[in-house]
Design a protein around this motif. Structure first.
Motif, PDB file in Angstrom:
ATOM      1  N   ALA A 111       7.212  -3.624 -10.583  1.00 44.92           N
ATOM      2  CA  ALA A 111       6.662  -2.299 -10.868  1.00 44.92           C
ATOM      3  C   ALA A 111       5.169  -2.196 -10.558  1.00 44.92           C
ATOM      4  CB  ALA A 111       6.954  -1.928 -12.326  1.00 44.92           C
ATOM      5  N   PRO A 112       4.321  -3.150 -10.980  1.00 46.85           N
ATOM      6  CA  PRO A 112       2.893  -3.049 -10.639  1.00 46.85           C
ATOM      7  C   PRO A 112       2.620  -3.092  -9.137  1.00 46.85           C
ATOM      8  CG  PRO A 112       3.194  -4.564 -12.475  1.00 46.85           C
ATOM      9  CD  PRO A 112       4.557  -4.259 -11.945  1.00 46.85           C
ATOM     10  N   LEU A 113       3.326  -3.953  -8.398  1.00 44.48           N
ATOM     11  CA  LEU A 113       3.141  -4.006  -6.946  1.00 44.48           C
ATOM     12  C   LEU A 113       3.533  -2.677  -6.304  1.00 44.48           C
ATOM     13  CD1 LEU A 113       4.334  -7.562  -5.797  1.00 44.48           C
ATOM     14  CD2 LEU A 113       2.020  -6.602  -5.668  1.00 44.48           C
ATOM     15  N   SER A 114       4.577  -2.053  -6.808  1.00 42.87           N
ATOM     16  CA  SER A 114       5.032  -0.760  -6.280  1.00 42.87           C
ATOM     17  C   SER A 114       3.957   0.299  -6.463  1.00 42.87           C
ATOM     18  CB  SER A 114       6.318  -0.326  -6.990  1.00 42.87           C
ATOM     19  OG  SER A 114       7.352  -1.267  -6.801  1.00 42.87           O
ATOM     20  N   VAL A 115       3.375   0.354  -7.641  1.00 41.59           N
ATOM     21  CA  VAL A 115       2.337   1.352  -7.931  1.00 41.59           C
ATOM     22  C   VAL A 115       1.103   1.102  -7.076  1.00 41.59           C
ATOM     23  CG1 VAL A 115       0.785   2.236  -9.708  1.00 41.59           C
ATOM     24  CG2 VAL A 115       3.177   1.752 -10.274  1.00 41.59           C
ATOM     25  N   PRO A 155       6.646   7.839 -12.978  1.00 34.77           N
ATOM     26  CA  PRO A 155       7.592   7.232 -13.928  1.00 34.77           C
ATOM     27  C   PRO A 155       7.574   5.702 -13.914  1.00 34.77           C
ATOM     28  CG  PRO A 155       8.777   8.257 -12.101  1.00 34.77           C
ATOM     29  CD  PRO A 155       7.349   8.667 -11.978  1.00 34.77           C
ATOM     30  N   ILE A 156       7.227   5.102 -12.769  1.00 38.98           N
ATOM     31  CA  ILE A 156       7.129   3.636 -12.731  1.00 38.98           C
ATOM     32  C   ILE A 156       5.970   3.169 -13.616  1.00 38.98           C
ATOM     33  CG2 ILE A 156       6.744   1.618 -11.265  1.00 38.98           C
ATOM     34  CD1 ILE A 156       8.039   3.129  -8.961  1.00 38.98           C
ATOM     35  N   ILE A 157       4.855   3.899 -13.573  1.00 38.55           N
ATOM     36  CA  ILE A 157       3.727   3.583 -14.455  1.00 38.55           C
ATOM     37  C   ILE A 157       4.163   3.646 -15.913  1.00 38.55           C
ATOM     38  CG2 ILE A 157       1.488   4.420 -15.282  1.00 38.55           C
ATOM     39  CD1 ILE A 157       0.930   5.355 -12.392  1.00 38.55           C
ATOM     40  N   LEU A 158       4.929   4.677 -16.250  1.00 43.24           N
ATOM     41  CA  LEU A 158       5.390   4.836 -17.631  1.00 43.24           C
ATOM     42  C   LEU A 158       6.386   3.739 -18.012  1.00 43.24           C
ATOM     43  CD1 LEU A 158       5.799   8.713 -17.628  1.00 43.24           C
ATOM     44  CD2 LEU A 158       4.075   7.382 -18.868  1.00 43.24           C
ATOM     45  N   ARG A 159       7.167   3.279 -17.033  1.00 44.87           N
ATOM     46  CA  ARG A 159       8.081   2.160 -17.299  1.00 44.87           C
ATOM     47  C   ARG A 159       7.288   0.904 -17.636  1.00 44.87           C
ATOM     48  NH1 ARG A 159      10.028  -1.627 -18.828  1.00 44.87           N
ATOM     49  NH2 ARG A 159      11.781  -2.887 -18.050  1.00 44.87           N
ATOM     50  N   ILE A 160       6.179   0.689 -16.949  1.00 49.14           N
ATOM     51  CA  ILE A 160       5.321  -0.460 -17.241  1.00 49.14           C
ATOM     52  C   ILE A 160       4.768  -0.349 -18.666  1.00 49.14           C
ATOM     53  CG2 ILE A 160       3.186  -1.664 -16.618  1.00 49.14           C
ATOM     54  CD1 ILE A 160       3.656  -0.688 -13.715  1.00 49.14           C
ATOM     55  N   LYS A 161       4.324   0.863 -19.028  1.00 49.16           N
ATOM     56  CA  LYS A 161       3.769   1.081 -20.363  1.00 49.16           C
ATOM     57  C   LYS A 161       4.817   0.858 -21.449  1.00 49.16           C
ATOM     58  CE  LYS A 161       1.043   4.472 -21.213  1.00 49.16           C
ATOM     59  NZ  LYS A 161       0.521   5.851 -21.351  1.00 49.16           N
ATOM     60  N   ALA A 162       6.085   1.239 -21.149  1.00 46.02           N
ATOM     61  CA  ALA A 162       7.148   1.094 -22.147  1.00 46.02           C
ATOM     62  C   ALA A 162       7.451  -0.369 -22.440  1.00 46.02           C
ATOM     63  CB  ALA A 162       8.407   1.809 -21.667  1.00 46.02           C
ATOM     64  N   TRP A 211       0.925  -0.326  -4.105  1.00 49.76           N
ATOM     65  CA  TRP A 211       1.212   0.062  -2.728  1.00 49.76           C
ATOM     66  C   TRP A 211       1.165   1.578  -2.553  1.00 49.76           C
ATOM     67  CZ3 TRP A 211       1.158  -1.530   2.014  1.00 49.76           C
ATOM     68  CH2 TRP A 211       1.844  -0.817   2.998  1.00 49.76           C
ATOM     69  N   ILE A 212       1.759   2.296  -3.498  1.00 47.44           N
ATOM     70  CA  ILE A 212       1.766   3.758  -3.414  1.00 47.44           C
ATOM     71  C   ILE A 212       0.340   4.300  -3.430  1.00 47.44           C
ATOM     72  CG2 ILE A 212       2.382   5.866  -4.678  1.00 47.44           C
ATOM     73  CD1 ILE A 212       4.954   4.377  -5.565  1.00 47.44           C
ATOM     74  N   GLY A 213      -0.514   3.720  -4.254  1.00 45.65           N
ATOM     75  CA  GLY A 213      -1.908   4.163  -4.285  1.00 45.65           C
ATOM     76  C   GLY A 213      -2.606   3.980  -2.954  1.00 45.65           C
ATOM     77  N   VAL A 214      -2.360   2.852  -2.297  1.00 46.44           N
ATOM     78  CA  VAL A 214      -2.993   2.562  -1.002  1.00 46.44           C
ATOM     79  C   VAL A 214      -2.551   3.572   0.055  1.00 46.44           C
ATOM     80  CG1 VAL A 214      -3.096   0.904   0.909  1.00 46.44           C
ATOM     81  CG2 VAL A 214      -3.337   0.108  -1.453  1.00 46.44           C
ATOM     82  N   VAL A 215      -1.248   3.802   0.185  1.00 45.42           N
ATOM     83  CA  VAL A 215      -0.767   4.680   1.253  1.00 45.42           C
ATOM     84  C   VAL A 215      -1.151   6.130   0.999  1.00 45.42           C
ATOM     85  CG1 VAL A 215       1.111   3.138   1.932  1.00 45.42           C
ATOM     86  CG2 VAL A 215       1.548   4.920   0.222  1.00 45.42           C
ATOM     87  N   CYS A 216      -1.181   6.566  -0.255  1.00 44.52           N
ATOM     88  CA  CYS A 216      -1.567   7.953  -0.536  1.00 44.52           C
ATOM     89  C   CYS A 216      -3.016   8.204  -0.145  1.00 44.52           C
ATOM     90  CB  CYS A 216      -1.343   8.272  -2.013  1.00 44.52           C
ATOM     91  SG  CYS A 216       0.384   8.487  -2.475  1.00 44.52           S
ATOM     92  N   ILE A 217      -3.895   7.247  -0.418  1.00 42.13           N
ATOM     93  CA  ILE A 217      -5.299   7.390  -0.013  1.00 42.13           C
ATOM     94  C   ILE A 217      -5.413   7.410   1.508  1.00 42.13           C
ATOM     95  CG2 ILE A 217      -7.552   6.239   0.009  1.00 42.13           C
ATOM     96  CD1 ILE A 217      -6.856   5.189  -2.809  1.00 42.13           C
ATOM     97  N   LEU A 218      -4.704   6.510   2.187  1.00 47.05           N
ATOM     98  CA  LEU A 218      -4.754   6.443   3.652  1.00 47.05           C
ATOM     99  C   LEU A 218      -4.371   7.761   4.295  1.00 47.05           C
ATOM    100  CD1 LEU A 218      -3.268   2.969   4.701  1.00 47.05           C
ATOM    101  CD2 LEU A 218      -5.481   3.924   5.383  1.00 47.05           C
ATOM    102  N   PHE A 219      -3.293   8.380   3.808  1.00 49.76           N
ATOM    103  CA  PHE A 219      -2.754   9.546   4.497  1.00 49.76           C
ATOM    104  C   PHE A 219      -3.450  10.843   4.105  1.00 49.76           C
ATOM    105  CE2 PHE A 219       1.311   6.839   4.441  1.00 49.76           C
ATOM    106  CZ  PHE A 219       0.821   6.068   5.489  1.00 49.76           C
ATOM    107  N   LEU A 220      -4.424  10.749   3.189  1.00 47.17           N
ATOM    108  CA  LEU A 220      -5.284  11.898   2.909  1.00 47.17           C
ATOM    109  C   LEU A 220      -6.528  11.897   3.796  1.00 47.17           C
ATOM    110  CD1 LEU A 220      -5.146  12.029  -0.994  1.00 47.17           C
ATOM    111  CD2 LEU A 220      -4.275  13.772   0.573  1.00 47.17           C
ATOM    112  N   LEU A 221      -6.779  10.783   4.491  1.00 49.66           N
ATOM    113  CA  LEU A 221      -7.963  10.646   5.344  1.00 49.66           C
ATOM    114  C   LEU A 221      -7.697  11.231   6.736  1.00 49.66           C
ATOM    115  CD1 LEU A 221      -8.947   6.990   4.355  1.00 49.66           C
ATOM    116  CD2 LEU A 221      -9.957   9.131   3.515  1.00 49.66           C
ATOM    117  N   PRO A 222      -8.754  11.557   7.491  1.00 50.88           N
ATOM    118  CA  PRO A 222      -8.566  12.084   8.853  1.00 50.88           C
ATOM    119  C   PRO A 222      -7.781  11.110   9.722  1.00 50.88           C
ATOM    120  CG  PRO A 222     -10.836  12.402   8.141  1.00 50.88           C
ATOM    121  CD  PRO A 222     -10.182  11.520   7.105  1.00 50.88           C
TER     122      PRO A 222
END
Length: 605
Positions: free
Chosen positions: A450-454, A424-431, A456-467
């Motif tokens: 909003a862009p900084l939030s998105v 929803p933050i991405i969609l808020r940016i688009k709006a 950061w979320i991308g970085v941590v999600c990738i990190l926590f999917l790794l071994p």
């Protein structure tokens, strides 16, 4: 002090806004602004996440990950909370993230946001209660001089009991839960103050500032040349702890002045947690004991007081407290933490059940009519039961490896929740400037927050999917299945299931939020409440008649049971007739008309 007239005006305004968003006032509005803050502050629970997952950061980065890592994560989490708070203010509904994404982006965005949110809610509830079970088992073991073990079996039994208690509490009225959350907020703040004071005063020696803010530790098996990656893995402790603050939005339909209170509650719960959490982590790390040679006892803290063959890293904080303070003080601090963790789990079940109720209200969950049903006290009882059962099942793998199982549970929670936060933050940016805000707005600051939030979320999600450990890398010579991070399998499998379901079927019938026939639903609920009141009155009258006849020994008491039976039959008949107009049937009857309204854009909000 608010007057009854002002309270009524606020209630009318809240109901009117909810009607505008398309929903009836099904849940009771019993929460004030502080209670709304308190539920998110309780779910974040620095006395739960910081302590139960302390070993994750200690083994993956060491004290620098515990201190500087906490502050780094804290700053970005405040930004995420602010970005979400602005949207929550505009659309204060129990569906929250899912509803926002649907209105701003359409049904497909809402579908995926809702499912990621639901998975994250289930996982965070499971991780919270499993962590609580770890600390509770350690406390009981100390109190019984080791008669009760701390093995994975004992922890899982304790976990089951805790979840059952949370299930029972969440079937109570929301005003009781609101009271518990208020008590919990004060318990957390006072508890941190007490724990920090004891950790300053009681230990004979403390670690140096250079150790607390500069020591690095790498027990992951990865090379020290990749320490920044290891440090990133250690951020899981902080990121997992500072989750669940979307609870303020999920409880907005039960909060007064929701347009402002939900946003403020969300943001301030994160700010307060970052401050109190940093103080707590610094105090615990200063209290790390020494070896006989006068060096920091890093090895035993990493093992949680266990052995290399039988490590118990989840007990890292327990080891620090028992070694530096002695058993009596450790038991006292554990009691403070265990009570806080119990509050945390209770609040998490509350929030998750409201999300499932709201998602089911729009037909997105299998057997939706079952999960959106509310009881006479306006509690989504079946959704509460479902959350408890699914959370319990998610931690079954901990019976094989408690350490990895718990870490994976926290990873799933972070990934699921934060993806749902990001969409929803991405969609808020688009709006852009066309976004129609509520009573709490970021103004032009959304353009950088909003862009900084998105990002950061991308970085941590990738990190926590790794071994998380070198032994969990498939091509490693030390590979073992017990060290595998199965978060990608769980999250990926869930994505395939609900994603496949959408593209194969749901896209043809799922239209996002369905506008309800608010008048008929609320009328039916009022009739049900009146029937319940009549039932209670009849039961009280019958009991009084029986008591009176029993007291009068000269008068036969044979008529009282008949009167009671007659009253019960009348009451049952009244309840049955009103039950046909319950929330479920009303929602179903409105579904056909909802299709035409459900496609309304964010302008309708």
């Amino acid at each position: 002090m608010s007057t009854p007239e002002k309270q009524q005006t606020t209630a009318d305004d809240d109901a009117a806004l909810l009607h505008k968003l398309g929903y009836a006032q099904v849940l009771y509005r019993e929460m004030g602004g502080f209670s709304n803050f308190a539920i998110s502050f309780t779910i974040i629970s620095i006395l739960a996440g910081c302590l139960t997952s302390y070993y994750i950061a200690f083994n993956s980065g060491g004290p620098v990950a515990l201190t500087w890592g906490w502050l780094l994560v804290g700053v970005f989490c405040v930004l995420v909370a602010m970005a979400m708070g602005e949207i929550a203010s505009a659309m204060p509904t129990a569906g929250a993230l899912y509803y926002w994404a649907s209105k701003l982006g359409g049904p497909a965005w809402g579908w995926f946001t809702g499912w990621f949110n639901l998975i994250g809610q289930i996982a965070v509830t499971a991780a919270i209660d499993y962590g609580a079970a770890t600390f509770t088992t350690a406390l009981v073991s100390l109190l019984t001089d080791g008669a009760v073990g701390t093995d994975t079996g004992a922890i899982f039994i304790t976990y089951t009991v805790i979840l059952a208690l949370h299930l029972g509490l969440n079937l109570a009225n929301v005003n009781i839960l609101s009271l518990l959350n208020t008590v919990s907020a004060w318990w957390h703040m006072a508890g941190v103050a007490v724990i920090v004071a004891i950790l300053i005063i009681v230990p004979e020696r403390h670690q140096s500032a250079a150790y607390v803010f500069g020591e690095t530790i790498n027990n992951t098996g990865f090379s020290d040349t990749a320490f920044w990656f290891v440090f990133g893995l250690g951020l899981l402790m902080s990121q997992y702890t500072i989750t669940g603050y979307d609870a303020s939005a999920h409880m907005s339909e039960e909060t007064r002045s929701a347009s402002r209170s939900a946003a403020v509650g969300m943001v301030m719960s994160v700010v307060a947690s970052v401050i109190f959490g940093f103080i707590l982590l610094v105090a615990v790390t200063y209290a790390i004991p020494f070896t006989p040679d006068g060096l920091p006892d890093n090895a035993n803290v990493a093992l949680g007081g266990g052995t290399p063959d039988a490590p118990t890293p989840g007990n890292a904080v327990v080891y620090i407290w028992t070694t530096s303070l002695g058993n009596v003080w450790a038991e006292f601090l554990l009691f403070i933490a265990v009570v806080a963790q119990f509050f945390c789990g209770t609040a998490s079940v509350t929030s998750a059940s409201r999300m499932m109720f709201a998602f089911s209200r729009d037909g997105a969950v299998p057997f939706s009519t079952l999960w959106r049903k509310v009881s006479t006290n306006r509690v989504p009882v079946n959704a509460v039961i479902a959350i408890a059962v699914l959370s319990w099942a998610l931690m079954i793998p901990t019976l094989a490896n408690g350490t990895v199982g718990y870490a994976v549970g926290t990873s799933i929670a972070v990934i699921g929740l934060y993806i749902a936060f990001a969409l929803p933050i991405i969609l808020r940016i688009k709006a852009g400037d066309s976004f129609e805000g509520g009573s709490w707005s970021l103004g032009w600051h959304y353009k950088w927050i909003a862009p900084l939030s998105v990002l950061w979320i991308g970085v941590v999600c990738i990190l926590f999917l790794l071994p998380a450990y070198e032994a969990g890398v498939p091509w490693s010579p030390n590979f073992t299945w017990l060290s595998v991070n199965y978060a990608p399998l769980t999250v990926g499998g869930a994505l395939i299931l609900f994603g496949g379901w959408y593209f194969l079927s749901a896209k043809n019938w799922f239209t996002g939020p369905v506008r309800e026939d608010t008048a008929s639903i609320e009328e039916a609920l009022e009739k049900e409440a009146e029937a319940s009141l009549v039932s209670s009155s009849a039961g009280a009258a019958s009991a009084a008649a029986v008591s009176s006849s029993q007291a009068d020994t000269s008068t036969p008491a044979t008529e009282a049971p008949k009167a009671e039976e007659s009253a019960a039959e009348t009451t049952d008949s009244t309840s049955d007739s009103s039950a046909t107009s319950d929330t479920t049937s009303s929602s179903d009857s409105s579904g056909s008309s909802g299709s035409s309204d459900s496609g309304s854009s964010s302008a309708s909000t």
